[in-house]
Design an enzyme around this catalytic site. Structure first.
Site, PDB file in Angstrom:
ATOM      1  CB  CYS A 334     -33.492 -53.645  82.194  1.00 50.26           C
ATOM      2  SG  CYS A 334     -33.409 -52.155  83.166  1.00 50.26           S
ATOM      3  NE  ARG A 363     -31.270 -43.327  82.369  1.00 51.19           N
ATOM      4  CZ  ARG A 363     -30.232 -44.120  82.550  1.00 51.19           C
ATOM      5  NH1 ARG A 363     -29.127 -43.663  83.102  1.00 51.19           N
ATOM      6  NH2 ARG A 363     -30.294 -45.389  82.182  1.00 51.19           N
ATOM      7  CD  GLN A 381     -29.037 -47.208  78.865  1.00 53.60           C
ATOM      8  OE1 GLN A 381     -30.066 -47.875  78.776  1.00 53.60           O
ATOM      9  NE2 GLN A 381     -28.402 -47.053  80.001  1.00 53.60           N
ATOM     10  CG  ASP A 383     -29.299 -51.527  77.747  1.00 53.86           C
ATOM     11  OD1 ASP A 383     -28.449 -52.055  78.472  1.00 53.86           O
ATOM     12  OD2 ASP A 383     -30.333 -50.989  78.180  1.00 53.86           O
ATOM     13  CG  HIS A 385     -30.743 -56.456  79.761  1.00 53.67           C
ATOM     14  ND1 HIS A 385     -31.079 -55.458  78.881  1.00 53.67           N
ATOM     15  CD2 HIS A 385     -30.588 -55.884  80.976  1.00 53.67           C
ATOM     16  CE1 HIS A 385     -31.154 -54.309  79.550  1.00 53.67           C
ATOM     17  NE2 HIS A 385     -30.852 -54.542  80.817  1.00 53.67           N
ATOM     18  CE  LYS A 465     -21.212 -49.802  89.649  1.00 50.14           C
ATOM     19  NZ  LYS A 465     -21.693 -48.538  89.092  1.00 50.14           N
ATOM     20  CG  HIS A 511     -28.655 -54.675  83.885  1.00 47.02           C
ATOM     21  ND1 HIS A 511     -29.826 -54.089  83.452  1.00 47.02           N
ATOM     22  CD2 HIS A 511     -28.958 -55.302  85.047  1.00 47.02           C
ATOM     23  CE1 HIS A 511     -30.786 -54.366  84.315  1.00 47.02           C
ATOM     24  NE2 HIS A 511     -30.283 -55.082  85.291  1.00 47.02           N
TER      25      HIS A 511
END
Length: 637
Positions: A334, A363, A381, A383, A385, A465, A511
């Protein structure tokens, strides 16, 4: 005196009276314990607070916790009888959703899976002895002396961390004694049906700097039939284990010499990923997303601004130093997407801006929690945004959720559980922002006629979320899609857009991930389909099997014909019997087997066999292409 309510009637109870004694006085029979103040207590536990008492009987859901807890102690006693009291050191032995486990250390010995039947047999002996299970309360010094005498150093570690004002209790059965709060059944003979299932490693207190213990798992139910049904389910789970399938299908490996939790995608896995990722990109481009690529590392200042160093550092790898600057490998994408947004002044006319990336992140995960593709240290991911104006929020959420549901349905998932997590006690942003965001989430879910549950106060501090869980072929639910508001990063990075009033405004940021990660979603797919991936996704879509060596040229010609039309096809030209070649293709979960012999060569056809549907008869090459094309275009699962 305390006041308790039992079956609608109020009683005065002397503080410290055992629950079992109180039940005898009031004529309650057959109970194993009770709920009091939200806690489960057994018959030997003293009543120390006022409130409503709800008896727990065998068959009540809470009774399983009492019974399973006793089985963990019976297993610990069995281990001491088998391996020796002084060499078996006990950690903790709680219940689980389906059973129990105990973390143990056995000096000089490693317990193996093949030892489990022997441990089970000893447990059955202890159950037959029907020892009374007795509770005793000790002061702190007495408890320390007792466990020093027993040489239980892990129990001493627990005692030292117990609040001095808390009660310290032990439970005894025969000559076995253990530090425990309870609850337990009255005697060892009162447990249900059980089975020890597997062994795993577990660091003491989850700390990798402390010893690794062995965690022995078991499952337990009151009814033998229910236990047997659950064991059948576990057998099915074992057959579908994506780690086993991934190796058999030659899709991926995890090599400990490379590093735990780091995936090596083999050529077949590479082809699968290309198909999956190409589909993902095409679907995003259709919906107005813009594809971006970002670095794998960023300066410490970036992660300081984003808040990751403050709130997430325990999950990040240590920094690297370059030219007196600290860099971190990214745990999330992000901040980079924010930087892309801020690369120029943005107008309201550009919003919503949808930035999407298949971004690999890293991670730090403890080795004890790593699990194939489901829990890794490096993963990609899917991902995105979305940066939008407050006025656009409702439409954006509805479109995003609909996109997620349609994508998941494409992969054959039709049953969903949806959870909406709302404002926690500590949060940033205004109440008005939270209310608007939460309403947008609810409206989107309701507009798509999806049932949902509210996770009250379960949102992150930076926004509410939606979580979407999918149900697989054997009834398990998996967390996949997430749509997460973020009121934090727009503030931290001072994100702005120029509105129609020519003034600067703060945008909303969302996100979003559909698969969650490529790795985990792949694991779920492999287990859902038991390795037989849908035709359009399969690394090898068909295998041509010549009946004999003289048919290899025809088989090769057919393979080339299909390959030129973008199908993924192999020829099995080994000197093996036809039945052996067919068996190999079936074991490798190849969706279609194409057999060619004299008859097929003469008529320029192919005999088609489906892994799912069996013999489909003979087709011409053109008919086969048409058939395969339809399977790909319709994404048939």
């Amino acid at each position: 005196m305390l006041r308790v309510v039992l079956n609608g009637k109020e009683y005065e109870v002397e503080e410290g009276k055992k629950l079992g004694d109180f039940f005898k006085e009031v004529g309650i029979e057959g109970a194993l314990g009770a709920k009091l103040g939200g806690k489960i207590i057994d018959l030997q536990t003293p009543i120390r607070e006022s409130g409503e008492l709800v008896p727990i009987y065998k068959g009540d859901p809470e009774s399983l916790e009492i019974m399973r807890h006793s089985l963990s102690h019976i297993m610990a006693q069995a281990l001491k009888e088998i391996y020796g009291k002084e060499v078996v050191h006990l950690g903790v032995g709680p219940t689980t959703e389906e059973g129990f486990y105990y973390d143990v250390e056995v000096e000089g010995t490693r317990i193996r899976e093949e030892d489990l039947p022997k441990i089970e047999q000893k447990m059955k002996e202890i159950i037959e002895r029907n020892y009374p299970i007795l509770r005793r309360e000790l002061d702190r010094d007495s408890a320390i002396r007792l466990f020093e005498q027993l040489k239980e150093h892990y129990k001493l570690d627990i005692i030292k961390r117990i609040d001095p004002h808390d009660v310290i209790s032990v439970y005894e059965q025969g000559d076995f004694i253990d530090l425990c709060r309870g609850p337990h059944v009255p005697s060892t003979g009162m447990v249900g049906a059980f089975k020890l299932t597997h062994i795993a490693g577990a660091y003491w207190q989850g700390d990798p700097s402390k010893p690794m213990l062995q965690r022995i798992y078991g499952i337990a139910y009151w009814d033998t039939k229910e236990l047997e049904e659950r064991l059948k389910f576990y057998e099915e789970v074992k057959k579908r284990d994506h780690r086993k399938l991934g190796a058999e299908l030659e899709m991926f490996i995890i090599d400990e010499d490379i590093g735990g939790g780091l995936v090596l995608w083999l050529p077949k896995g590479g082809i699968y990923r290309k198909v999956l990722e190409d589909f993902w990109k095409e679907e995003h481009l259709k919906r107005g997303y813009q594809l971006v690529y970002t670095p794998h590392v960023g300066k410490a200042k970036l992660w300081q601004t984003s808040g990751h160093l403050e709130y997430y550092r325990q999950n990040m790898y240590p920094p690297m130093e370059m030219e007196q600057e600290e860099y971190f490998v990214k745990p999330m994408n992000c901040p980079f997407h924010v930087a892309i947004y801020k690369s120029k002044v943005r107008s309201y006319k550009e919003l919503p801006l949808k930035l999407a990336e298949l971004g690999t992140v890293y991670r730090y995960e403890l080795s004890g929690v790593l699990h194939g593709l489901m829990r890794v240290r490096g993963f990609t991911q899917d991902d995105a945004h979305i940066i939008c104006t407050p006025e656009q929020v409702e439409d954006v959420i509805l479109e995003t959720l609909d996109f997620a549901v349609q994508m998941l349905k494409t992969f054959g998932f039709e049953d969903f559980k949806v959870y909406i997590s709302t404002r926690p006690p500590l949060y940033i942003g205004s109440e008005e922002q939270w209310e608007k965001a939460e309403n947008a989430l609810k409206k989107a879910v309701e507009a798509l006629n999806l049932s949902y549950e509210i996770d009250e106060g379960g949102g992150a501090f930076y926004g509410p979320k939606i979580d979407v869980k999918i149900k697989d072929a054997i009834g398990r639910f998996w967390q996949c899609s997430t749509i997460q508001f973020d009121f934090n990063l727009p503030e931290r990075f001072d994100m702005e857009y120029v509105g129609p009033d020519n003034k600067r405004h703060r945008p909303y940021m969302i996100h979003r991930a559909i698969f969650g990660s490529i790795e985990r979603f792949t694991g779920v797919l492999l287990e859902h389909y038991a390795g037989l991936l849908p035709f359009w996704l399969a690394p090898v879509q068909a295998r041509v099997i010549p009946v004999s060596e003289k048919h290899i040229p025809y088989a090769t010609e057919l393979k080339n014909f299909l390959t030129e039309r973008h199908f993924r096809v192999e020829v099995d030209d080994r000197k093996e019997r036809l039945s052996a070649k067919i068996r190999t293709a079936e074991l490798q979960k190849v969706p279609y087997i194409l057999v060619v012999g004299d008859r097929e060569v003469e008529s320029k056809t192919v005999s088609v066999r489906s892994k799912k549907e069996g013999d489909l008869g003979t087709k011409t090459w053109e008919e086969l292409v048409e058939f395969f094309t339809e399977l790909v275009q319709k994404k048939v699962c």
